[in-house]
Design a protein around this motif. Structure first.
Motif, PDB file in Angstrom:
ATOM      1  N   VAL A  41       0.834  -1.207   0.000  1.00 45.03           N
ATOM      2  CA  VAL A  41       0.000   0.000   0.000  1.00 45.03           C
ATOM      3  C   VAL A  41       0.870   1.258   0.000  1.00 45.03           C
ATOM      4  N   VAL A  42       1.937   1.260   0.782  1.00 45.68           N
ATOM      5  CA  VAL A  42       2.831   2.421   0.816  1.00 45.68           C
ATOM      6  C   VAL A  42       3.499   2.624  -0.538  1.00 45.68           C
ATOM      7  N   VAL A  43       3.962   1.551  -1.157  1.00 49.10           N
ATOM      8  CA  VAL A  43       4.609   1.671  -2.472  1.00 49.10           C
ATOM      9  C   VAL A  43       3.623   2.198  -3.505  1.00 49.10           C
ATOM     10  N   LEU A  44       2.401   1.687  -3.485  1.00 50.81           N
ATOM     11  CA  LEU A  44       1.396   2.169  -4.443  1.00 50.81           C
ATOM     12  C   LEU A  44       1.065   3.640  -4.201  1.00 50.81           C
ATOM     13  N   ALA A  45       0.971   4.050  -2.949  1.00 47.39           N
ATOM     14  CA  ALA A  45       0.670   5.451  -2.642  1.00 47.39           C
ATOM     15  C   ALA A  45       1.804   6.364  -3.102  1.00 47.39           C
ATOM     16  N   VAL A  46       3.035   5.977  -2.837  1.00 41.19           N
ATOM     17  CA  VAL A  46       4.178   6.797  -3.251  1.00 41.19           C
ATOM     18  C   VAL A  46       4.254   6.863  -4.772  1.00 41.19           C
ATOM     19  N   THR A  47       4.001   5.755  -5.442  1.00 43.16           N
ATOM     20  CA  THR A  47       4.017   5.744  -6.907  1.00 43.16           C
ATOM     21  C   THR A  47       2.933   6.658  -7.468  1.00 43.16           C
ATOM     22  N   ALA A  48       1.744   6.586  -6.889  1.00 41.11           N
ATOM     23  CA  ALA A  48       0.644   7.424  -7.378  1.00 41.11           C
ATOM     24  C   ALA A  48       0.951   8.899  -7.159  1.00 41.11           C
ATOM     25  N   VAL A  49       1.489   9.249  -6.011  1.00 40.33           N
ATOM     26  CA  VAL A  49       1.807  10.647  -5.723  1.00 40.33           C
ATOM     27  C   VAL A  49       2.901  11.150  -6.648  1.00 40.33           C
ATOM     28  N   SER A  50       3.919  10.333  -6.896  1.00 41.79           N
ATOM     29  CA  SER A  50       5.014  10.762  -7.765  1.00 41.79           C
ATOM     30  C   SER A  50       4.550  10.921  -9.220  1.00 41.79           C
ATOM     31  N   LYS A  51       3.604  10.084  -9.650  1.00 43.54           N
ATOM     32  CA  LYS A  51       3.106  10.230 -11.026  1.00 43.54           C
ATOM     33  C   LYS A  51       2.225  11.460 -11.152  1.00 43.54           C
ATOM     34  N   MET A  52       1.485  11.788 -10.097  1.00 44.96           N
ATOM     35  CA  MET A  52       0.635  13.000 -10.155  1.00 44.96           C
ATOM     36  C   MET A  52       1.490  14.255 -10.182  1.00 44.96           C
ATOM     37  N   THR A  53       2.603  14.287  -9.468  1.00 44.99           N
ATOM     38  CA  THR A  53       3.430  15.484  -9.464  1.00 44.99           C
ATOM     39  C   THR A  53       4.209  15.637 -10.771  1.00 44.99           C
ATOM     40  N   LYS A  54       4.545  14.544 -11.443  1.00 42.36           N
ATOM     41  CA  LYS A  54       5.260  14.630 -12.713  1.00 42.36           C
ATOM     42  C   LYS A  54       4.353  15.169 -13.810  1.00 42.36           C
ATOM     43  N   SER A  55       3.073  14.840 -13.770  1.00 36.95           N
ATOM     44  CA  SER A  55       2.168  15.249 -14.851  1.00 36.95           C
ATOM     45  C   SER A  55       1.828  16.724 -14.779  1.00 36.95           C
ATOM     46  N   ARG A  56       2.049  17.386 -13.676  1.00 35.03           N
ATOM     47  CA  ARG A  56       1.707  18.811 -13.567  1.00 35.03           C
ATOM     48  C   ARG A  56       2.766  19.702 -14.111  1.00 35.03           C
TER      49      ARG A  56
END
Length: 56
Positions: A41-56
């Motif tokens: 769950v932690v890995v998925l959360a960190v991955t999701a957050v990092s992908k959201m910040t890259k797209s902005r």
């Protein structure tokens, strides 16, 4: 007579030890499964957050 009693006591102790070991192993496996689930769950959360910040 005492040999029979000691045999019965030995069998009871062996069964008790086997049940204790099985319980300890199952408890350890449940703990490892929970820790692994939290890690995923932690890995998925960190991955999701990092992908959201890259797209902005």
């Amino acid at each position: 007579m005492s040999r029979t009693i000691l045999t019965i006591v030995g069998v009871v102790l062996a069964v008790w030890l086997a049940m204790t070991v099985v319980g300890a192993i199952l408890s350890m496996m449940k703990t490892f499964l929970f820790i692994g689930f939290v890690a995923v769950v932690v890995v998925l959360a960190v991955t999701a957050v990092s992908k959201m910040t890259k797209s902005r």
